[in-house]
Every structure is written in C-alpha cells, then in structure tokens.
Design a protein around this motif. Structure first.
Motif, PDB file in Angstrom:
ATOM      1  N   LEU A 127       0.977  -1.120  -0.180  1.00 53.75           N
ATOM      2  CA  LEU A 127       0.040  -0.048   0.073  1.00 53.75           C
ATOM      3  C   LEU A 127       0.571   1.407  -0.021  1.00 53.75           C
ATOM      4  CD1 LEU A 127      -2.880   1.345   0.183  1.00 53.75           C
ATOM      5  CD2 LEU A 127      -2.575   1.049   2.843  1.00 53.75           C
ATOM      6  N   TYR A 128       2.023   1.292   0.756  1.00 55.09           N
ATOM      7  CA  TYR A 128       2.896   2.311   0.785  1.00 55.09           C
ATOM      8  C   TYR A 128       3.599   2.554  -0.418  1.00 55.09           C
ATOM      9  CZ  TYR A 128       7.416   4.750   1.970  1.00 55.09           C
ATOM     10  OH  TYR A 128       8.398   5.351   2.257  1.00 55.09           O
ATOM     11  N   GLN A 129       4.026   1.529  -1.162  1.00 54.91           N
ATOM     12  CA  GLN A 129       4.452   1.735  -2.299  1.00 54.91           C
ATOM     13  C   GLN A 129       3.739   2.153  -3.512  1.00 54.91           C
ATOM     14  OE1 GLN A 129       7.797   1.680  -2.909  1.00 54.91           O
ATOM     15  NE2 GLN A 129       8.586   0.809  -1.051  1.00 54.91           N
ATOM     16  N   THR A 130       2.513   1.604  -3.305  1.00 49.85           N
ATOM     17  CA  THR A 130       1.349   2.177  -4.316  1.00 49.85           C
ATOM     18  C   THR A 130       1.147   3.705  -4.457  1.00 49.85           C
ATOM     19  OG1 THR A 130       0.217   0.020  -4.118  1.00 49.85           O
ATOM     20  CG2 THR A 130      -1.206   1.927  -4.920  1.00 49.85           C
ATOM     21  N   MET A 131       1.113   4.342  -3.279  1.00 46.18           N
ATOM     22  CA  MET A 131       0.948   5.612  -3.316  1.00 46.18           C
ATOM     23  C   MET A 131       1.946   6.557  -3.098  1.00 46.18           C
ATOM     24  SD  MET A 131      -0.950   5.879   0.457  1.00 46.18           S
ATOM     25  CE  MET A 131      -1.332   7.553   0.034  1.00 46.18           C
ATOM     26  N   LEU A 132       3.374   5.712  -2.842  1.00 45.20           N
ATOM     27  CA  LEU A 132       4.393   6.758  -2.523  1.00 45.20           C
ATOM     28  C   LEU A 132       4.807   7.824  -3.690  1.00 45.20           C
ATOM     29  CD1 LEU A 132       6.763   7.370  -0.817  1.00 45.20           C
ATOM     30  CD2 LEU A 132       8.249   5.735  -1.857  1.00 45.20           C
TER      31      LEU A 132
ATOM     32  N   SER B   1      -9.694  -1.568   1.593  1.00 46.15           N
ATOM     33  CA  SER B   1      -9.920  -2.930   1.707  1.00 46.15           C
ATOM     34  C   SER B   1      -9.263  -3.652   0.682  1.00 46.15           C
ATOM     35  CB  SER B   1     -11.406  -2.876   1.783  1.00 46.15           C
ATOM     36  OG  SER B   1     -11.585  -4.332   1.790  1.00 46.15           O
ATOM     37  N   THR B   2      -8.630  -4.796   0.963  1.00 38.22           N
ATOM     38  CA  THR B   2      -8.045  -5.741  -0.080  1.00 38.22           C
ATOM     39  C   THR B   2      -9.233  -6.563  -0.543  1.00 38.22           C
ATOM     40  OG1 THR B   2      -7.173  -7.045   1.728  1.00 38.22           O
ATOM     41  CG2 THR B   2      -5.580  -5.144   0.717  1.00 38.22           C
ATOM     42  N   THR B   3     -10.338  -6.508  -0.270  1.00 37.16           N
ATOM     43  CA  THR B   3     -11.428  -7.562  -0.581  1.00 37.16           C
ATOM     44  C   THR B   3     -12.498  -6.531  -1.089  1.00 37.16           C
ATOM     45  OG1 THR B   3     -12.875  -7.512   1.434  1.00 37.16           O
ATOM     46  CG2 THR B   3     -10.908  -8.868   1.325  1.00 37.16           C
ATOM     47  N   THR B   4     -13.501  -7.156  -1.912  1.00 39.12           N
ATOM     48  CA  THR B   4     -14.680  -6.429  -2.276  1.00 39.12           C
ATOM     49  C   THR B   4     -15.970  -6.607  -1.594  1.00 39.12           C
ATOM     50  OG1 THR B   4     -14.950  -8.226  -3.823  1.00 39.12           O
ATOM     51  CG2 THR B   4     -13.692  -6.557  -4.610  1.00 39.12           C
ATOM     52  N   SER B   5     -15.757  -7.107  -0.197  1.00 43.53           N
ATOM     53  CA  SER B   5     -16.820  -7.241   0.762  1.00 43.53           C
ATOM     54  C   SER B   5     -17.177  -5.557   1.292  1.00 43.53           C
ATOM     55  CB  SER B   5     -16.403  -8.121   1.660  1.00 43.53           C
ATOM     56  OG  SER B   5     -17.339  -7.973   2.682  1.00 43.53           O
ATOM     57  N   ASP B   6     -18.588  -5.754   1.030  1.00 42.78           N
ATOM     58  CA  ASP B   6     -19.292  -4.658   1.705  1.00 42.78           C
ATOM     59  C   ASP B   6     -19.185  -4.360   3.080  1.00 42.78           C
ATOM     60  OD1 ASP B   6     -20.093  -3.297  -0.665  1.00 42.78           O
ATOM     61  OD2 ASP B   6     -21.991  -4.421  -0.664  1.00 42.78           O
ATOM     62  N   HIS B   7     -18.944  -5.740   3.783  1.00 37.69           N
ATOM     63  CA  HIS B   7     -18.772  -5.759   5.171  1.00 37.69           C
ATOM     64  C   HIS B   7     -17.774  -5.009   5.753  1.00 37.69           C
ATOM     65  CE1 HIS B   7     -18.998  -7.196   9.416  1.00 37.69           C
ATOM     66  NE2 HIS B   7     -17.458  -7.647   9.191  1.00 37.69           N
ATOM     67  N   ASP B   8     -16.516  -4.704   5.309  1.00 31.87           N
ATOM     68  CA  ASP B   8     -15.493  -4.012   5.766  1.00 31.87           C
ATOM     69  C   ASP B   8     -15.872  -2.475   5.623  1.00 31.87           C
ATOM     70  OD1 ASP B   8     -13.756  -6.017   6.293  1.00 31.87           O
ATOM     71  OD2 ASP B   8     -12.670  -6.125   4.295  1.00 31.87           O
ATOM     72  N   CYS B   9     -16.585  -2.156   4.661  1.00 26.76           N
ATOM     73  CA  CYS B   9     -16.831  -0.750   4.279  1.00 26.76           C
ATOM     74  C   CYS B   9     -17.881  -0.424   5.448  1.00 26.76           C
ATOM     75  CB  CYS B   9     -17.466  -0.611   2.862  1.00 26.76           C
ATOM     76  SG  CYS B   9     -18.223   1.059   2.662  1.00 26.76           S
ATOM     77  N   VAL B  10     -18.682  -1.033   5.627  1.00 24.13           N
ATOM     78  CA  VAL B  10     -19.981  -0.642   6.758  1.00 24.13           C
ATOM     79  C   VAL B  10     -19.439  -0.606   8.109  1.00 24.13           C
ATOM     80  CG1 VAL B  10     -22.030  -1.248   7.750  1.00 24.13           C
ATOM     81  CG2 VAL B  10     -21.961  -1.563   5.043  1.00 24.13           C
TER      82      VAL B  10
ATOM     83  N   ASP C 278     -13.622   7.693   5.290  1.00 21.21           N
ATOM     84  CA  ASP C 278     -13.881   7.100   3.975  1.00 21.21           C
ATOM     85  C   ASP C 278     -13.254   5.720   4.009  1.00 21.21           C
ATOM     86  OD1 ASP C 278     -14.703   7.193   1.227  1.00 21.21           O
ATOM     87  OD2 ASP C 278     -13.323   8.504   0.671  1.00 21.21           O
ATOM     88  N   HIS C 279     -13.878   4.966   2.895  1.00 26.00           N
ATOM     89  CA  HIS C 279     -13.461   3.495   2.550  1.00 26.00           C
ATOM     90  C   HIS C 279     -13.190   3.477   0.917  1.00 26.00           C
ATOM     91  CE1 HIS C 279     -14.124  -0.835   1.947  1.00 26.00           C
ATOM     92  NE2 HIS C 279     -13.479  -1.098   3.082  1.00 26.00           N
ATOM     93  N   ILE C 280     -12.276   2.709   0.574  1.00 20.45           N
ATOM     94  CA  ILE C 280     -11.804   2.467  -0.758  1.00 20.45           C
ATOM     95  C   ILE C 280     -11.587   1.182  -0.955  1.00 20.45           C
ATOM     96  CG2 ILE C 280      -9.608   3.224  -0.595  1.00 20.45           C
ATOM     97  CD1 ILE C 280      -9.824   4.221  -3.430  1.00 20.45           C
ATOM     98  N   MET C 281     -12.117   0.471  -1.980  1.00 24.20           N
ATOM     99  CA  MET C 281     -11.852  -0.981  -2.257  1.00 24.20           C
ATOM    100  C   MET C 281     -11.217  -1.163  -3.553  1.00 24.20           C
ATOM    101  SD  MET C 281     -15.588  -2.744  -1.204  1.00 24.20           S
ATOM    102  CE  MET C 281     -16.754  -1.872  -2.312  1.00 24.20           C
ATOM    103  N   VAL C 282     -10.409  -2.323  -3.581  1.00 29.81           N
ATOM    104  CA  VAL C 282      -9.732  -2.943  -4.972  1.00 29.81           C
ATOM    105  C   VAL C 282     -10.683  -3.235  -5.828  1.00 29.81           C
ATOM    106  CG1 VAL C 282      -7.718  -3.597  -3.468  1.00 29.81           C
ATOM    107  CG2 VAL C 282      -9.432  -5.042  -3.936  1.00 29.81           C
ATOM    108  N   PRO C 283     -10.344  -3.037  -7.108  1.00 28.19           N
ATOM    109  CA  PRO C 283      -9.088  -2.042  -7.375  1.00 28.19           C
ATOM    110  C   PRO C 283      -9.106  -0.455  -7.358  1.00 28.19           C
ATOM    111  CG  PRO C 283     -10.287  -2.946  -9.365  1.00 28.19           C
ATOM    112  CD  PRO C 283     -11.088  -3.399  -8.385  1.00 28.19           C
ATOM    113  N   PHE C 284      -8.028   0.057  -7.191  1.00 31.93           N
ATOM    114  CA  PHE C 284      -7.908   1.369  -7.188  1.00 31.93           C
ATOM    115  C   PHE C 284      -6.546   1.786  -7.513  1.00 31.93           C
ATOM    116  CE2 PHE C 284      -6.910   0.092  -2.993  1.00 31.93           C
ATOM    117  CZ  PHE C 284      -5.621   0.808  -2.745  1.00 31.93           C
ATOM    118  N   SER C 285      -6.469   2.977  -8.031  1.00 35.60           N
ATOM    119  CA  SER C 285      -5.227   3.597  -8.453  1.00 35.60           C
ATOM    120  C   SER C 285      -4.589   4.657  -7.414  1.00 35.60           C
ATOM    121  CB  SER C 285      -5.262   4.387  -9.797  1.00 35.60           C
ATOM    122  OG  SER C 285      -6.263   5.325  -9.475  1.00 35.60           O
ATOM    123  N   ALA C 286      -3.237   4.777  -7.393  1.00 35.25           N
ATOM    124  CA  ALA C 286      -2.789   5.706  -6.519  1.00 35.25           C
ATOM    125  C   ALA C 286      -3.477   7.118  -6.645  1.00 35.25           C
ATOM    126  CB  ALA C 286      -1.288   5.842  -6.844  1.00 35.25           C
ATOM    127  N   SER C 287      -3.754   7.337  -7.891  1.00 35.89           N
ATOM    128  CA  SER C 287      -4.445   8.912  -8.033  1.00 35.89           C
ATOM    129  C   SER C 287      -5.782   8.898  -7.610  1.00 35.89           C
ATOM    130  CB  SER C 287      -4.557   9.091  -9.604  1.00 35.89           C
ATOM    131  OG  SER C 287      -5.177   8.203 -10.421  1.00 35.89           O
TER     132      SER C 287
END
Length: 238
Positions: A14-19, A83-92, A101-110
C-alpha cells in the motif's frame, strides 16, 4: 506533521502504491507496521491523515479507529480504510467505527490521493465558525469538546460520529427544518469536491440516523423524495 500521510499496513504494498504520486502531490508518506507504532507517531505529532487496511497484524482496524475516536486529541483525525477485498462488510464496519472514507480494490494511486484530498478538505461551513453549542430538540452539538449529546428520558447519551459525520450533523442542526439538495450539502460540507457523489452524503446520513436512533433522539434527518434532506422533529416528540 501537516502534510504527512501515515500508512498503517503489515506490508509495504500500500505504501509503495501511493508513494511516488503522493510525493509528487507534495505529501510525505510514512509507513508503520503495527498500531502501537502508529500510536507512538501520533502521540508525537498528528499526521494529516491515516490510511489503513482492515486488519493489521491480525487485529481489526475498527478497534484502533474506535480508540482514536475515544480521545479528544485524535477524535477529529482523518482516517481512510483501504480494503483488499470487495466485501461491503469491511466498508460498513469501518464507517460505523468512525472512519471518514473507505476505498475498495481495484484502485489507482491517483484515486486514493483524490480521496485523501476530499477527506482533508472537509471544513466546517461558515456558520460553524461560532464555537458555542448548537441545540435542536434533544440533541446538542459542542464544537469545543467535539461531543454530541442526546438528552432523552432524563438521560444523556453521546452520539458517536466521525469528523465528517460531525460536520454534517452540525450543518443540519444549525439549519433545522430547511430543505437542502444533495449538491448543496456537498458544496457546503465537502466544499463541492467533484470526485464525490450524492452516495457519499447518503452513507454519512445513514450513519448519523443509526446513532440518533440508538440514542433515542427526538429529531431526525428526513429524506424528501427527489429533493434532498432536512432536519425535523419526530412526531409525538415536540
């Protein structure tokens, strides 16, 4: 640490994705692998925002979020859960615990940086510059203590909200019985961030409603079909 994004993660992915993108945007990114390490950093100087995964070293992130929200120093610290899963449970679960806020994969650094900017740009509306408490019905919001209290049946119960929920509730409590369209709310509370949608408003209002029901508040945020929302007193509780 005004422009520091503190990443809490077991791994460096995650760190490297957004660094690189974060540094290009003027942010400094720090990585810690455990909640105690995150707490040590925070106790020295508050970062701009925390970005965390749902579990760190096998411990639910929601537990750490609740801990942050229980202390005055960190009550308003911005938090995004990735979240590294697509489950709504983590978000809620994350939003209910007080994440902003909550963001689920896949996502870009931008996209993640856009969420960081959105969350950290949430500012009190102009009327919120006053510091005295705002009361409507049984609910009182105090900007100095960052507390919201519902007084019902002779009891005081604290309404637990994250920073965005706190500002959104203040927006409505300061303007009771006034109908607002979703885009008006986005402009006022989120400063018109174009990366957001009316769903962001709906999610935060849902969390506020759940807390107010739990605390037996005699006011509520009412939905008006195709028009928006307003704060009203509940029938039979005037």
């Amino acid at each position: 640490m005004k422009d520091v994004i503190l990443v809490v993660s077991d791994t460096e992915s995650l760190y490297q994705t957004m660094l690189a993108s974060a540094q290009d945007a003027g942010y400094q990114v720090m990585l810690v692998h455990t909640f105690p390490d995150a707490n040590r950093v925070i106790s020295t100087a508050l970062p701009l925002i925390l970005v965390m995964e749902p579990f760190v070293s096998g411990i639910p992130t929601v537990s750490f979020i609740r801990y942050l929200r229980s202390w005055r120093r960190t009550k308003a610290l911005r938090v995004i859960v990735v979240s590294t899963t697509t489950s709504d449970h983590d978000c809620v679960e994350a939003l209910d615990a007080g994440a902003d806020d909550h963001i689920m994969v896949p996502f870009s650094a931008s996209e993640l940086l856009s969420r960081v900017r959105s969350v950290t740009r949430v500012l009190p509306p102009p009327s919120a510059l006053r510091t005295w408490p705002v009361t409507f019905g049984s609910v009182t919001l105090d900007r100095i203590s960052r507390r919201v209290i519902s007084r019902a049946d002779g009891k005081e119960i604290e309404i637990r909200l994250g920073p965005i929920g706190f500002e959104l509730l203040h927006f409505f409590l300061s303007r009771p019985e006034t109908l607002f369209a979703r885009d008006e709310i986005l402009r006022a509370v989120w400063r018109g961030d174009t990366s957001l949608s009316s769903q962001n408003v709906a999610v935060q209002i849902s969390l506020i409603r759940a807390e107010m029901r739990r605390c037996a508040a005699n006011v509520a945020i009412e939905s008006v079909k195709r028009q928006g929302y307003r704060m009203v007193t509940l029938s039979g509780n005037h």
